[in-house]
Structure formats: structure tokens, C-alpha cells
Design an enzyme around this catalytic site. Structure first.
Site, PDB file in Angstrom:
ATOM      1  N   ALA A  50       0.835  -1.197   0.000  1.00 36.94           N
ATOM      2  CA  ALA A  50       0.000   0.000   0.000  1.00 36.94           C
ATOM      3  C   ALA A  50       0.875   1.253   0.000  1.00 36.94           C
ATOM      4  CB  ALA A  50      -0.928  -0.018   1.220  1.00 36.94           C
ATOM      5  N   LEU A  51       1.071   1.802  -1.200  1.00 40.13           N
ATOM      6  CA  LEU A  51       1.862   3.019  -1.361  1.00 40.13           C
ATOM      7  C   LEU A  51       0.961   4.145  -1.892  1.00 40.13           C
ATOM      8  CD1 LEU A  51       4.685   4.456  -1.533  1.00 40.13           C
ATOM      9  CD2 LEU A  51       4.946   3.464  -3.804  1.00 40.13           C
ATOM     10  N   SER A  96       2.423   8.906  -8.975  1.00 38.06           N
ATOM     11  CA  SER A  96       3.807   8.889  -9.455  1.00 38.06           C
ATOM     12  C   SER A  96       4.781   9.505  -8.452  1.00 38.06           C
ATOM     13  CB  SER A  96       3.902   9.646 -10.787  1.00 38.06           C
ATOM     14  OG  SER A  96       3.211   8.939 -11.792  1.00 38.06           O
ATOM     15  N   PHE A 154      -6.344   1.963  -4.881  1.00 43.10           N
ATOM     16  CA  PHE A 154      -6.085   0.958  -5.943  1.00 43.10           C
ATOM     17  C   PHE A 154      -5.182  -0.166  -5.426  1.00 43.10           C
ATOM     18  CE2 PHE A 154      -5.848   4.958  -8.885  1.00 43.10           C
ATOM     19  CZ  PHE A 154      -7.228   5.066  -8.930  1.00 43.10           C
ATOM     20  N   GLN A 194      -6.395  -6.582 -34.518  1.00 43.76           N
ATOM     21  CA  GLN A 194      -6.454  -6.225 -35.946  1.00 43.76           C
ATOM     22  C   GLN A 194      -6.450  -7.485 -36.821  1.00 43.76           C
ATOM     23  OE1 GLN A 194      -6.945  -3.128 -36.422  1.00 43.76           O
ATOM     24  NE2 GLN A 194      -7.024  -3.115 -38.644  1.00 43.76           N
ATOM     25  N   GLU A 228       2.933  -0.067 -10.936  1.00 50.37           N
ATOM     26  CA  GLU A 228       4.359  -0.202 -10.569  1.00 50.37           C
ATOM     27  C   GLU A 228       5.215   0.830 -11.317  1.00 50.37           C
ATOM     28  OE1 GLU A 228       5.967  -3.995  -9.612  1.00 50.37           O
ATOM     29  OE2 GLU A 228       4.020  -4.808  -9.063  1.00 50.37           O
ATOM     30  N   THR A 259       4.347   4.386 -14.033  1.00 51.64           N
ATOM     31  CA  THR A 259       3.910   4.596 -15.419  1.00 51.64           C
ATOM     32  C   THR A 259       5.114   4.558 -16.365  1.00 51.64           C
ATOM     33  OG1 THR A 259       4.240   6.973 -15.223  1.00 51.64           O
ATOM     34  CG2 THR A 259       2.033   6.143 -14.674  1.00 51.64           C
ATOM     35  N   SER A 260       4.830   4.504 -17.661  1.00 48.01           N
ATOM     36  CA  SER A 260       5.923   4.527 -18.647  1.00 48.01           C
ATOM     37  C   SER A 260       6.730   5.810 -18.498  1.00 48.01           C
ATOM     38  CB  SER A 260       5.352   4.435 -20.064  1.00 48.01           C
ATOM     39  OG  SER A 260       4.812   3.151 -20.275  1.00 48.01           O
TER      40      SER A 260
HETATM   41  N1  COS Z   1      15.991   1.751  -6.216  1.00 51.83           N
HETATM   42  C1  COS Z   1      16.666   1.957  -5.059  1.00 51.83           C
HETATM   43  N2  COS Z   1      16.687   3.153  -4.435  1.00 51.83           N
HETATM   44  C2  COS Z   1      16.014   4.176  -5.005  1.00 51.83           C
HETATM   45  C3  COS Z   1      15.309   4.016  -6.210  1.00 51.83           C
HETATM   46  C4  COS Z   1      15.320   2.742  -6.825  1.00 51.83           C
HETATM   47  N3  COS Z   1      14.639   2.499  -7.956  1.00 51.83           N
HETATM   48  N4  COS Z   1      14.722   5.197  -6.529  1.00 51.83           N
HETATM   49  C5  COS Z   1      15.064   6.072  -5.576  1.00 51.83           C
HETATM   50  N5  COS Z   1      15.838   5.445  -4.635  1.00 51.83           N
HETATM   51  C6  COS Z   1      16.437   6.062  -3.447  1.00 51.83           C
HETATM   52  C7  COS Z   1      17.360   7.176  -3.889  1.00 51.83           C
HETATM   53  O1  COS Z   1      18.654   6.682  -4.120  1.00 51.83           O
HETATM   54  C8  COS Z   1      17.308   8.142  -2.735  1.00 51.83           C
HETATM   55  O2  COS Z   1      18.173   7.694  -1.724  1.00 51.83           O
HETATM   56  P1  COS Z   1      19.253   8.739  -1.036  1.00 51.83           P
HETATM   57  O3  COS Z   1      18.377   9.701  -0.294  1.00 51.83           O
HETATM   58  O4  COS Z   1      20.075   7.864  -0.162  1.00 51.83           O
HETATM   59  O5  COS Z   1      19.990   9.354  -2.175  1.00 51.83           O
HETATM   60  C9  COS Z   1      15.873   7.997  -2.214  1.00 51.83           C
HETATM   61  O6  COS Z   1      15.421   6.712  -2.665  1.00 51.83           O
HETATM   62  C10 COS Z   1      14.973   9.098  -2.731  1.00 51.83           C
HETATM   63  O7  COS Z   1      14.998   9.035  -4.144  1.00 51.83           O
HETATM   64  P2  COS Z   1      14.708  10.243  -5.128  1.00 51.83           P
HETATM   65  O8  COS Z   1      15.305  11.499  -4.588  1.00 51.83           O
HETATM   66  O9  COS Z   1      15.123   9.790  -6.479  1.00 51.83           O
HETATM   67  O10 COS Z   1      13.113  10.375  -5.052  1.00 51.83           O
HETATM   68  P3  COS Z   1      12.104  11.153  -5.990  1.00 51.83           P
HETATM   69  O11 COS Z   1      11.084  11.759  -5.134  1.00 51.83           O
HETATM   70  O12 COS Z   1      12.867  12.036  -6.922  1.00 51.83           O
HETATM   71  O13 COS Z   1      11.307  10.015  -6.818  1.00 51.83           O
HETATM   72  C11 COS Z   1      10.710   8.283  -8.355  1.00 51.83           C
HETATM   73  C12 COS Z   1      11.768   8.967  -7.451  1.00 51.83           C
HETATM   74  C13 COS Z   1       9.960   9.205  -9.286  1.00 51.83           C
HETATM   75  C14 COS Z   1      11.573   7.338  -9.159  1.00 51.83           C
HETATM   76  C15 COS Z   1       9.717   7.521  -7.443  1.00 51.83           C
HETATM   77  O14 COS Z   1       8.851   8.418  -6.796  1.00 51.83           O
HETATM   78  C16 COS Z   1       8.882   6.494  -8.182  1.00 51.83           C
HETATM   79  O15 COS Z   1       9.353   5.396  -8.490  1.00 51.83           O
HETATM   80  N6  COS Z   1       7.600   6.830  -8.454  1.00 51.83           N
HETATM   81  C17 COS Z   1       6.661   5.867  -9.018  1.00 51.83           C
HETATM   82  C18 COS Z   1       5.952   5.167  -7.924  1.00 51.83           C
HETATM   83  C19 COS Z   1       5.315   3.918  -8.373  1.00 51.83           C
HETATM   84  O16 COS Z   1       5.913   3.110  -9.070  1.00 51.83           O
HETATM   85  N7  COS Z   1       4.085   3.762  -7.977  1.00 51.83           N
HETATM   86  C20 COS Z   1       3.363   2.585  -8.340  1.00 51.83           C
HETATM   87  C21 COS Z   1       2.469   2.193  -7.264  1.00 51.83           C
HETATM   88  S1  COS Z   1       3.027   0.925  -6.332  1.00 51.83           S
HETATM   89  S2  COS Z   1       2.273  -0.637  -7.252  1.00 51.83           S
END
Ligand code: COS
Length: 379
Positions: free
Chosen positions: A123-124, A131, A155, A335, A362, A364-365
Site C-alpha cells: 500500500a503506497l 507517481s 487501488f 487487428q 508499478e 507509469t511509462s
Molecule cells: N531503487 C533503489 N533506491 C532508489 C530508487 C530505486 N529504484 N529510486 C530512488 N531510490 C532512493 C534514492 O537513491 C534516494 O536515496 P538517497 O536519499 O540515499 O539518495 C531515495 O530513494 C529518494 O529518491 P529520489 O530522490 O530519487 O526520489 P524522488 O522523489 O525524486 O522520486 C521516483 C523517485 C519518481 C523514481 C519515485 O517516486 C517512483 O518510483 N515513483 C513511481 C511510484 C510507483 O511506481 N508507484 C506505483 C504504485 S506501487 S504498485
């Protein structure tokens, strides 16, 4: 990494037979009833499918990423709803505990998850946060030996049947470092579920809101026991999950290719099988090639992960390419089937709707693109 190729072959063959003999024939019923028959869930449990990725020490099969991908390619060959039942126990509902849980948390939850005795869920996402995962608002306030959780998660896959949630909540200030992952049992006081979501596709997969109103969990429910690590736990879980989803997409693309080929052989127009017409052949060739490309990249990325490499970019690339690819393959499959492919009783119609979700959940694109570009620029 494949530890024992004979054992893996046996597992893959068993899953392939189960998919073809039990799951594919059940697809129309799942579409109709919007539910997976209980007997099939029992068979999945007997086959050990709930514990594929859980370490052997906790009663699972402990599959490596490459082995997991080989199984996911098979499971992807049928309606995604079947995979979804076991998907959370093997993926987002257990991997947080495996990666960062305390010994006690592992001892308690993993054997139960592996046996399929309890269902795990992740649950995120929230109503206002998708995103931008680091912006979650669900609050966790310390009160004596407990935390009090307030907020709504949206969701949430398998929430209606879940027994335990890996749930991200804010214990500190703004941003990623203020987020903590909790293991929240379904029966926690103050936890309730919303109504089941009505979705475009993936019928048989149950999702709903998880509502926390002064929900009480003990302090030892924090994954790993340390506040502020939850965002990183969530991201680790998603790296693996994205590779798994990519393999499922390739499995679905293979099914769509096979359905398209058999239809193109049988269906006759202008006096010959439509497969003899070059414009149909072009569609088959595009789909076959893209499906093969997806398969190769997923296996390569899995091997890199097993070798201990940082695969954030590869996982995002696989998720991006394979989820977009299966969308194109599904479109061509409809198609090729012509008007019949638009009918509810067609084998490809529900896939066209089902695979749309892969480009969204997990990450978006567009989120995958951001991750890939960041990794490239920061290398
Ligand atoms: N794997 C491991 N560590 C990660 C990582 C990854 N894929 N992405 C980020 N981190 C770590 C970073 O290294 C950072 O650590 P430090 O503070 O030690 O440097 C920390 O997590 C924060 O990361 P960041 O600053 O990159 O965070 P952002 O807010 O910029 O966001 C995204 C990163 C956009 C990549 C993230 O919010 C994301 O994946 N969003 C999509 C969420 C998702 O998939 N939702 C689906 C629902 S769940 S089914």
C-alpha cells in the site's frame, strides 16, 4: 542465475501445463464472474506458487531473478488475474520483508506467505499521490508502544483478500526520508476497506481502498525496526517488481502472437488463409520480433540482478519496453482477428483491455523514462 537447470525445467513445465490445462480453459469464467475460482487458488497453493520467491529457509522456493522470470513468462501466457492472486505474495507484498525486515518479521510472516496461508499486499498509492511517491500523506504518529495511522491508500491490489499490508506512512518531515514502511495486519483496529474498484480489464483481480482511521499498530510493525527507511524499501521492492511485470508482459505477448498465428492460419479471405497475405504477415513479424526482443532483455536484466549489479535502469527499461510492446502486440492481435477480435468471446479481446494496466502500475511509462534518463545522466 539458474541454480539447477533440471529442477527449473520441471517447475517451468509444471507451470506451463497448469496454465494450458487449467487456467486458459478457466479464462471465460473469470471474465464472466470477475473472480478466480477457489479450486484454482487451492491448486496454486498446492503447487507452491505463493512461495516462488520466498527464501527456502522460510519455506519458499527461493527462486533467483532469472528463475522467477522464466516462471513469470509462463504465467503471463494467461489472464493476468491468475498471476495477480499469487503476485503480491511473491512480489510487492513480501519483498519488503525479505529485503529489510527484522528476523522476527521474517520468521513470522514469510512461512505463512510462502504457504499461501496469508495474502500480502503493498500500500503506497494514495488518492492524491501516485507517481510522486515521496509525497505520501498517510500519517503515522508515535503513541507509547504504538503508532496511530491515518490516511487512505488507493487501488491496492489484493486488498480485499489481504491479511497483511506493507504500508508506507509518514513518520517524519517532508520527502522520501520521512517515510516509514509498516506491516499492518488486516485486522488492526481502525483499518477498513473501500468498495471493490470497477476496472477496465484484469477482471478477477481485486483492488480497493485501504482506509486508516486512528489505526493502531505496535511499534515493532516497522519493517526493519527503523523509521525513515520506508521509501527506499518501497523502491527496492519496485525494482524487482518491475522486472517481474516485464516478464509477464512478454508472456502475454507470446500468447497474443500464438493466437494471432493460429487465427491467421485458419481464417480465409480472398481465397486463401489470411496468413498468406503479406500485410498480415507484416503484423505477425512485428509482433514476433518485439516479443523476442522483450524476452531477451528481461532475461539479460535478471541475470545482471542475480550477479549483484545495480539494475535500476535495466528494470525500468524492461518495464517500459515490455509494457508498451505488449500494448502494440495486443492491438495487432485484435487487428488480425478483425471484427471477431472485438467480440467478448474472442481469446484476444480481454488481453487488449488487460494489458493496458501494465503501462500504468508499478510506475507509469513516463516514470520509467525519468528513472532511465536519471540513471544514464548520473552514471
Ligand atoms: N531503487 C533503489 N533506491 C532508489 C530508487 C530505486 N529504484 N529510486 C530512488 N531510490 C532512493 C534514492 O537513491 C534516494 O536515496 P538517497 O536519499 O540515499 O539518495 C531515495 O530513494 C529518494 O529518491 P529520489 O530522490 O530519487 O526520489 P524522488 O522523489 O525524486 O522520486 C521516483 C523517485 C519518481 C523514481 C519515485 O517516486 C517512483 O518510483 N515513483 C513511481 C511510484 C510507483 O511506481 N508507484 C506505483 C504504485 S506501487 S504498485
Amino acid at each position: 542465475m539458474i541454480r539447477d537447470s533440471q529442477l527449473l525445467d520441471q517447475l517451468v513445465t509444471t507451470v506451463r501445463r497448469f496454465v494450458r490445462e487449467r487456467l486458459i480453459p478457466a479464462e471465460p469464467g473469470v471474465e464472466q464472474e470477475n473472480a478466480i475460482p477457489g479450486a484454482i487458488i487451492d491448486e496454486m497453493r498446492d503447487l507452491g506458487l505463493f512461495g516462488l520467491t520466498i527464501p527456502e529457509a522460510y519455506g519458499g522456493l527461493g527462486l533467483t531473478m532469472e528463475e522467477e522470470v522464466m516462471v513469470a513468462l509462463e504465467l503471463g501466457y494467461t489472464s493476468p488475474a491468475f498471476r495477480s492472486v499469487i503476485g503480491t505474495n511473491n512480489g510487492i507484498g513480501s519483498q519488503g520483508i525479505i529485503a529489510d525486515g527484522t528476523d522476527e518479521q521474517k520468521q513470522y510472516w514469510l512461512p505463512r506467505l510462502a504457504r499461501g496461508e496469508v495474502i500480502g499486499s503493498f500500500a503506497l498509492t494514495e488518492p492524491d499521490v501516485g507517481s510522486d511517491a515521496a509525497a505520501i500523506k498517510t500519517a503515522a504518529r508515535r503513541q507509547g508502544k504504538n503508532y496511530i495511522l491515518n490516511g487512505t491508500k488507493r487501488f491496492i491490489t489484493n486488498a480485499p483478500i489481504a491479511d497483511v499490508f506493507t504500508l508506507m506512512a509518514r513518520t517524519g518531515g517532508e520527502g522520501a526520508s520521512g517515510i516509514t514502511a509498516f506491516l499492518v495486519p488486516r485486522n488492526s483496529p481502525g483499518l477498513s476497506l473501500g468498495k471493490i474498484d470497477e476496472k477496465m480489464g484484469q477482471r478477477g483481480t481485486r483492488t480497493c481502498d485501504v482506509i486508516l482511521e486512528d489505526c493502531v499498530v505496535p511499534a515493532d510493525a516497522i519493517i526493519g525496526g527503523v523509521e525513515g527507511q520506508g521509501f527506499k524499501t518501497a523502491m527496492k521492492v519496485l525494482n524487482r517488481g518491475r522486472l517481474h511485470i516485464a516478464a509477464v508482459c512478454v508472456g502475454a505477448a507470446q500468447r497474443l502472437c500464438d493466437e494471432s498465428v493460429s487465427y491467421a492460419r485458419e481464417r480465409k479471405q480472398f481465397g486463401k488463409a489470411i496468413g498468406e497475405h503479406q500485410l498480415v504477415q507484416a503484423m505477425l513479424a512485428e509482433s514476433g520480433t518485439e516479443c523476442f526482443a522483450g524476452r531477451c532483455m528481461v532475461i539479460e536484466a535478471a541475470r545482471r540482478m542475480d550477479s549483484g549489479a545495480r539494475i535500476i535502469q535495466e528494470a525500468a527499461s524492461c518495464k517500459l519496453y515490455c509494457s508498451e510492446m505488449v500494448g502494440r502486440v495486443a492491438d495487432r492481435a485484435v487487428q488480425i482477428h478483425g471484427g471477431s477480435g472485438y467480440m467478448r468471446d474472442s481469446a484476444v479481446e480481454h488481453f487488449y483491455r488487460d494489458v493496458r494496466l501494465f503501462r500504468l502500475y508499478e510506475g507509469t511509462s513516463q516514470i520509467q523514462q525519468i528513472i532511465i534518463a536519471r540513471e544514464m545522466l548520473n552514471a
